[in-house]
Design an enzyme around this catalytic site. Structure first.
Site, PDB file in Angstrom:
ATOM      1  N   SER A   1     -15.760 -14.253 -30.765  1.00  0.00           N
ATOM      2  CA  SER A   1     -15.131 -13.347 -31.253  1.00  0.00           C
ATOM      3  C   SER A   1     -15.483 -13.268 -32.885  1.00  0.00           C
ATOM      4  O   SER A   1     -14.838 -12.401 -33.645  1.00  0.00           O
ATOM      5  CB  SER A   1     -13.674 -13.638 -31.135  1.00  0.00           C
ATOM      6  OG  SER A   1     -13.387 -15.149 -31.713  1.00  0.00           O
ATOM      7  N   CYS A   2     -16.620 -13.838 -33.135  1.00  0.00           N
ATOM      8  CA  CYS A   2     -16.814 -13.750 -34.627  1.00  0.00           C
ATOM      9  C   CYS A   2     -17.491 -12.589 -35.085  1.00  0.00           C
ATOM     10  O   CYS A   2     -17.567 -12.529 -36.516  1.00  0.00           O
ATOM     11  CB  CYS A   2     -17.877 -15.029 -34.970  1.00  0.00           C
ATOM     12  SG  CYS A   2     -19.446 -14.762 -34.267  1.00  0.00           S
TER      13      CYS A   2
END
Length: 282
Positions: A114-115
């Site tokens: 999810s970065c």
């Protein structure tokens, strides 16, 4: 510290019969990781081995490479009004001279899917920050039969899973198949961080003669953690992701998936697998 398991009332339905009884569940609590007193990350974890988890996380971020990089790891005061320590906040204090990464509210972190980074950017991030290029010399040679035995050895060592059925596990094995360490956690990435963090605190990095086995799938994040610890072989009982396979090919990591019974798929680094030990079907 928090308990690894907790008891909750549950309604059981078995073959149409209804009963109420207590059930054992795996505990899940947040852990805030601070670096030199500044908030860095929050992860949901099973309490226990928190210092190792924090250290392993920082290995995967390229901050730590040896035990001498750490001056101290301590619990901070918790959030309760009465001042009682919740044991849910850990501060890692770096040794003098160890570079402190830039910590902002929008950190450029590549350790989770999810970065906001993906594909080539994620691969480049690992390649440019890895402290231990995979260079097992001489190269490991693992027989498929030895790999096939490892999931049963891992399962036999999962003490909390037997009570809850709700934990992931990660284990380190020697090239001869000896179980070196095993950790359990509600998060598979936390289990690996606990393994790597314990190895760092014992000054055992890089783990260049070890095999890492994980109880679930092999995500990019887990492959990245193996690479950052210098581990040459990652095996998983389930599937790898495409980016995990790309990272393995890029870095020289041997990646094995669907390790079930005598069956397995080798996605990268097949030179470490003794394929000549497998008798081809006629």
């Amino acid at each position: 510290m928090g308990r690894v398991t907790e008891r909750r009332r549950v309604i059981r339905i078995r073959d149409g019969a209804v009963s109420a009884r207590p059930d054992t569940l795996v505990a899940e609590e947040p852990l805030e990781i601070r670096l030199n007193g500044r908030p860095l990350a929050i992860t949901m974890r099973t309490p226990g081995d928190d210092f190792a988890l924090a250290a392993g996380f920082l290995v995967s971020e390229g901050v730590l490479a040896s035990a001498s990089d750490v001056r101290n790891i301590v619990y901070c005061a918790g959030a309760k009004d009465d001042g009682t320590n919740t044991y849910n906040v850990v501060d890692v204090q770096l040794a003098p001279g160890v570079p402190v990464p830039d910590i902002t509210l929008e950190r450029n972190v590549y350790t989770t899917s999810s970065c906001g980074l993906c594909g080539k950017a994620s691969l480049d991030a690992v390649r440019t920050t890895a402290r231990f290029p995979i260079a097992d010399t001489p190269p490991l040679r693992i027989e498929p039969g030895l790999l096939a035995d490892l999931p049963d050895r891992l399962r036999a060592a999962q003490r909390v899973f037997d009570r809850t059925g709700g934990l992931h596990a990660a284990a380190l094995f020697s090239e001869a198949g000896e179980l070196l360490d095993v950790r359990e956690d509600v998060g598979r990435h936390n289990a690996v961080d606990k393994l790597v963090g314990r190895a760092l605190r014992e000054d055992l990095l890089p783990l260049d003669r070890a095999v890492l086995l994980v109880s679930g799938r092999a995500s990019f994040e887990l492959a990245q953690k193996a690479v950052m610890a210098g581990i040459p072989v990652l095996a998983a009982v389930s599937a790898p992701s495409s980016l995990a396979v790309d990272l393995a090919a890029e870095t020289g990591l041997t990646l094995v998936g669907f390790l079930r019974g005598r069956n397995m798929n080798v996605y990268a680094g097949e030179d470490r697998i003794a394929l000549e030990a497998v008798v081809p079907r006629g």
